[in-house]
Write a protein that holds these residues in place. Structure first.
Motif, PDB file in Angstrom:
ATOM      1  N   CYS A 122       1.507  -3.665  -9.652  1.00 34.06           N
ATOM      2  CA  CYS A 122       1.332  -2.184  -9.671  1.00 34.06           C
ATOM      3  C   CYS A 122       0.866  -1.858 -11.261  1.00 34.06           C
ATOM      4  N   ILE A 129       2.189   1.671  -3.683  1.00 36.05           N
ATOM      5  CA  ILE A 129       0.860   2.400  -4.543  1.00 36.05           C
ATOM      6  C   ILE A 129       0.483   3.588  -4.075  1.00 36.05           C
ATOM      7  N   PHE A 163      -2.452  -3.124 -11.840  1.00 34.47           N
ATOM      8  CA  PHE A 163      -3.669  -2.322 -11.161  1.00 34.47           C
ATOM      9  C   PHE A 163      -3.741  -0.955 -11.953  1.00 34.47           C
ATOM     10  N   VAL A 164      -2.548  -0.413 -12.329  1.00 37.68           N
ATOM     11  CA  VAL A 164      -2.955   0.899 -12.896  1.00 37.68           C
ATOM     12  C   VAL A 164      -3.637   0.718 -14.279  1.00 37.68           C
ATOM     13  N   ASP A 218       0.753  -1.339   0.002  1.00 34.65           N
ATOM     14  CA  ASP A 218      -0.171  -0.029  -0.038  1.00 34.65           C
ATOM     15  C   ASP A 218       0.955   1.348   0.114  1.00 34.65           C
ATOM     16  N   ARG A 232       3.260   6.087  -5.353  1.00 32.11           N
ATOM     17  CA  ARG A 232       3.372   6.305  -6.813  1.00 32.11           C
ATOM     18  C   ARG A 232       2.339   6.581  -7.716  1.00 32.11           C
ATOM     19  N   TYR A 233       1.009   6.433  -6.936  1.00 33.10           N
ATOM     20  CA  TYR A 233      -0.111   6.586  -7.850  1.00 33.10           C
ATOM     21  C   TYR A 233      -1.334   7.414  -6.911  1.00 33.10           C
ATOM     22  N   LYS A 234      -0.913   8.254  -5.956  1.00 30.05           N
ATOM     23  CA  LYS A 234      -2.200   8.633  -5.135  1.00 30.05           C
ATOM     24  C   LYS A 234      -2.677   9.699  -5.820  1.00 30.05           C
ATOM     25  N   THR A 287      -7.537   1.726 -13.034  1.00 25.75           N
ATOM     26  CA  THR A 287      -7.664   3.228 -12.810  1.00 25.75           C
ATOM     27  C   THR A 287      -7.638   4.044 -14.338  1.00 25.75           C
TER      28      THR A 287
END
Length: 254
Positions: free
Chosen positions: A240, A45, A243-244, A42, A48-50, A248
């Motif tokens: 990751c 993630i 996931f992205v 977490d 990097r991607y908040k 997203t």
């Protein structure tokens, strides 16, 4: 140029007060190796991607469902990239097995005797001896002459007079004597060889292992390939990126 829609929000909005997102999902705990990644997945993630944009409509529910569907793939990828032991300087690993069996059919036996058997018997013979009395003795047999049969040739067995039988095997014209036993199998035996296993009365198997560099690639090239592999296929990066790409919008709100 892509125009941001008002309903899209930053990923940071879905982290809880403890900055947990993935590890707070029920599906995450069905991942066999979740404990190995809990301390930092977490954090990576979030860092990097908040600020990446996501569609807020049912996002957490969809994310949990997505994770459930990806767990089998993630398990295999983790085992291949993290758990599997291998030597980065070896590009030629091979194990060969070969085996053979023998199978016996019905066996018959035949005995053949050579020569002749000769038997002989020794029988005790007796002689007659005549005696007469010489003393004034009233005992029976002592008042007059009498005859006694006594052994003349007396073979004995354990101290007792007995007749003795003897036998011997004489060779034949070719000089053979005694008994010869021969064994042979009746008919032919057919052995089928399936792909998996061979079954028989007796068998042997050997295993050959080959390992090392076949020589077409230098150790330096293999090391460079290892570094590239680890950078490209690091499990965290793999997770990751998936996931992205799948969960997203793929656009940052800066």
């Amino acid at each position: 140029m892509r125009v941001r829609q008002e309903k899209e929000v930053r990923l940071r909005k879905f982290f809880n007060s403890n900055y947990k997102l993935i590890t707070a999902l029920p599906a995450w705990h069905s991942f066999t190796y979740y404990e190995d990644l809990d301390p930092y997945i977490d954090d990576i993630i979030f860092s990097r991607y908040k600020d990446i944009l996501v569609d807020p409509e049912r996002f957490l529910w969809a994310l949990d469902s997505w994770l459930y569907g990806r767990i089998p793939d993630l398990k295999k990828v983790y085992e291949a990239l993290v758990l599997k032991e291998y030597d980065p300087f070896s590009n030629y690993d091979m194990i060969e097995k070969e085996g053979s069996i023998s199978k016996e059919g019905e066996k018959t036996s035949e005995a053949k005797r050579y020569g002749t058997e000769e038997s002989s018997m020794t029988i005790p013979t007796t002689k007659s001896s005549r005696y007469s009395t010489t003393y004034d003795n009233a005992a029976e047999g002592r008042l007059e002459s009498y005859t006694v049969e006594e052994p003349e040739t007396a073979p004995t067995v354990e101290g007792q007079y007995a007749q003795i039988s003897r036998s011997q095997q004489l060779p034949d014209e070719q000089g053979k004597q005694g008994t010869e036993l021969t064994e042979k199998y009746k008919g032919d035996v057919t052995i089928e060889a399936p792909e998996s296993e061979l079954e028989g009365d007796r068998g042997e198997q050997r295993e050959l292992t080959r390992k090392g560099n076949i020589g077409v690639t230098t150790s330096q090239q293999m090391l460079e390939s290892e570094l590239t592999l680890r950078d490209k296929y690091n499990f965290i990066n793999y997770f990751c990126n998936m996931f992205v790409r799948e969960c997203t919008i793929g656009v940052y709100d800066i």
